[in-house]
Motif scaffolding. Structure first.
Motif, PDB file in Angstrom:
ATOM      1  N   MET A 167      40.513  18.398  36.142  1.00 23.96           N
ATOM      2  CA  MET A 167      39.372  19.075  35.268  1.00 23.96           C
ATOM      3  C   MET A 167      40.128  20.242  34.798  1.00 23.96           C
ATOM      4  N   SER A 168      39.349  20.705  33.466  1.00 26.73           N
ATOM      5  CA  SER A 168      40.153  21.843  32.565  1.00 26.73           C
ATOM      6  C   SER A 168      39.493  22.988  33.260  1.00 26.73           C
ATOM      7  N   LEU A 169      40.343  24.123  33.070  1.00 25.77           N
ATOM      8  CA  LEU A 169      40.079  25.369  33.822  1.00 25.77           C
ATOM      9  C   LEU A 169      40.421  26.291  32.624  1.00 25.77           C
ATOM     10  N   LEU A 170      39.542  27.310  32.289  1.00 24.35           N
ATOM     11  CA  LEU A 170      39.969  28.554  31.469  1.00 24.35           C
ATOM     12  C   LEU A 170      39.906  29.770  32.172  1.00 24.35           C
ATOM     13  N   THR A 171      41.096  30.564  32.059  1.00 26.24           N
ATOM     14  CA  THR A 171      40.954  31.761  32.692  1.00 26.24           C
ATOM     15  C   THR A 171      40.857  32.885  31.452  1.00 26.24           C
ATOM     16  N   VAL A 172      40.080  34.060  31.769  1.00 31.78           N
ATOM     17  CA  VAL A 172      40.087  35.071  30.792  1.00 31.78           C
ATOM     18  C   VAL A 172      40.249  36.359  31.707  1.00 31.78           C
ATOM     19  N   GLY A 173      41.638  37.053  31.281  1.00 31.39           N
ATOM     20  CA  GLY A 173      41.948  38.332  31.801  1.00 31.39           C
ATOM     21  C   GLY A 173      43.001  38.862  31.280  1.00 31.39           C
ATOM     22  N   SER A 174      43.462  39.899  31.625  1.00 33.90           N
ATOM     23  CA  SER A 174      44.558  40.829  31.213  1.00 33.90           C
ATOM     24  C   SER A 174      46.111  39.993  31.436  1.00 33.90           C
ATOM     25  N   VAL A 175      46.734  40.082  30.466  1.00 34.58           N
ATOM     26  CA  VAL A 175      48.272  39.768  30.586  1.00 34.58           C
ATOM     27  C   VAL A 175      49.007  41.054  30.224  1.00 34.58           C
ATOM     28  N   ALA A 176      49.575  41.583  31.156  1.00 33.34           N
ATOM     29  CA  ALA A 176      49.980  43.102  30.824  1.00 33.34           C
ATOM     30  C   ALA A 176      51.288  43.490  31.482  1.00 33.34           C
ATOM     31  N   PHE A 177      51.549  44.773  31.679  1.00 30.86           N
ATOM     32  CA  PHE A 177      52.842  45.664  32.274  1.00 30.86           C
ATOM     33  C   PHE A 177      52.351  46.129  33.389  1.00 30.86           C
ATOM     34  N   ASP A 178      53.138  46.083  34.603  1.00 27.34           N
ATOM     35  CA  ASP A 178      52.778  47.224  35.705  1.00 27.34           C
ATOM     36  C   ASP A 178      53.933  47.781  35.971  1.00 27.34           C
ATOM     37  N   ALA A 179      53.780  48.998  36.506  1.00 29.07           N
ATOM     38  CA  ALA A 179      55.102  49.519  37.322  1.00 29.07           C
ATOM     39  C   ALA A 179      54.622  49.939  38.546  1.00 29.07           C
ATOM     40  N   ILE A 180      55.073  49.580  39.832  1.00 28.08           N
ATOM     41  CA  ILE A 180      54.577  49.767  41.046  1.00 28.08           C
ATOM     42  C   ILE A 180      55.523  50.391  42.083  1.00 28.08           C
ATOM     43  N   GLU A 181      54.961  51.227  42.703  1.00 25.99           N
ATOM     44  CA  GLU A 181      55.982  51.819  43.771  1.00 25.99           C
ATOM     45  C   GLU A 181      55.020  51.640  45.237  1.00 25.99           C
ATOM     46  N   THR A 182      55.811  51.068  46.251  1.00 26.86           N
ATOM     47  CA  THR A 182      55.171  50.846  47.630  1.00 26.86           C
ATOM     48  C   THR A 182      56.341  51.573  48.730  1.00 26.86           C
ATOM     49  N   PRO A 183      55.843  51.747  49.829  1.00 31.16           N
ATOM     50  CA  PRO A 183      56.702  52.119  51.134  1.00 31.16           C
ATOM     51  C   PRO A 183      58.083  51.194  50.753  1.00 31.16           C
TER      52      PRO A 183
END
Length: 310
Positions: free
Chosen positions: A1-17
């Motif tokens: 079955m076909s699926l449509l996704t709608v959402g941001s395609v973006a850049f992130d910058a992440i800091e974790t421990p």
């Protein structure tokens, strides 16, 4: 079955421990599409990026059988960017930078070739934008799922309520469920939220699993898989959503029983996501890895007990 996704395609910058990244690929639409691509080959995406977004990433999506005709590329503009820092417990984070850029005036244009799609997943966007997508589809999909967040509850409550009435599945976390319902008990919260319109509700509890409810208040709980290391929780919720709706699209079965399987599948995909920074872990999974991880979830919750022992 076909699926449509709608959402941001973006850049992130992440800091974790466990470390930090420079600008990397992120966005709800990206995580959803990557996760669901392991289950359905007929997938489409609607989003917007700036001229600064790498063509190689768009090509990677195409190579995963994701139709990218619906990704608008805005010349002379910049892609949405988010930067955040996670605390030691990895359950809370501080937003350091949010640059809406092309997302500020996003108009979700649905290509003609996308009409007639079977399943729709709406990533975390303004409720008015999510509603536009539904209204622009000439035929209602078999199932519509949506994500949202506290921010829209704070500034766009009426819009949110209109959109929630139009969807089949609402996917939120426990904090959002409590804010939305004004109830601390998640069962009471679920009952109130179901009265707002959705046929099914998923409440994500991070490292404590996920709850699934239907309108009859049938309930299913999926545990979270204990992991030795969690490098980066960014995108885990979107990855869960992608695995969930991707499995439903593959099996084309929206019964409560099959949604249980979809929740486990989404949880398994999310458990991969947190093992590396950004989308790295989702980019090179094998079907064998996915199957084995799902079976770990099955083994985690399945047991037998004889009546005489109770």
């Amino acid at each position: 079955m076909s699926l449509l996704t709608v959402g941001s395609v973006a850049f992130d910058a992440i800091e974790t421990p466990f470390g930090k990244t420079d600008k990397i690929i992120g966005g709800a639409g990206t995580y959803i599409a990557l996760a669901s691509s392991y289950f359905t080959e007929d997938q489409k995406i609607v989003s917007v990026v700036g001229e600064d977004f790498p063509q190689t990433t768009l090509d990677d999506l195409k190579n995963r059988n994701v139709d990218i005709e619906g990704i608008q590329i805005k010349k002379g503009e910049k892609t949405f960017f988010w930067s955040g820092k996670y605390h030691n417990d990895m359950n809370s984070r501080d937003t350091l930078v949010t640059e809406l850029n092309v997302l500020e005036n996003f108009d979700p244009i649905i290509p003609e070739s996308y009409q007639g799609v079977d399943y729709l997943i709406l990533g975390n966007l303004a409720p008015s934008v999510q509603r536009q997508v539904i209204e622009r589809l000439e035929t209602r999909p078999k199932l519509i799922a949506m994500d949202t967040m506290n921010f829209w509850m704070d500034i766009a409550w009426d819009d949110l309520m209109q959109t929630v009435k139009m969807v089949d599945v609402l996917i939120i976390n426990d904090e959002e469920a409590r804010q939305m319902s004004k109830e601390y008990s998640l069962v009471r919260a679920a009952r109130k939220i179901m009265d707002m319109g959705p046929r099914y509700l998923i409440i994500k509890k991070g490292e404590h699993g996920a709850l699934l409810f239907d309108q009859k208040m049938n309930t299913f709980f999926a545990p979270a898989l204990p992991l030795e290391e969690v490098f980066d929780p960014t995108g885990a919720g979107d990855t869960f959503a992608g695995g969930f709706v991707g499995f439903l699209a593959k099996t084309d079965d929206i019964s409560f029983e099959n949604m249980k399987r979809a929740v486990i599948t989404g949880s398994a995909m999310a458990s991969f996501c947190v093992e590396k920074f950004g989308t790295e872990r989702l980019e090179n999974l094998s079907q064998e890895e996915i199957y084995n991880r799902i079976m770990e979830f099955v083994d985690l919750a399945q047991f037998d007990i004889k009546r005489e022992l109770i």
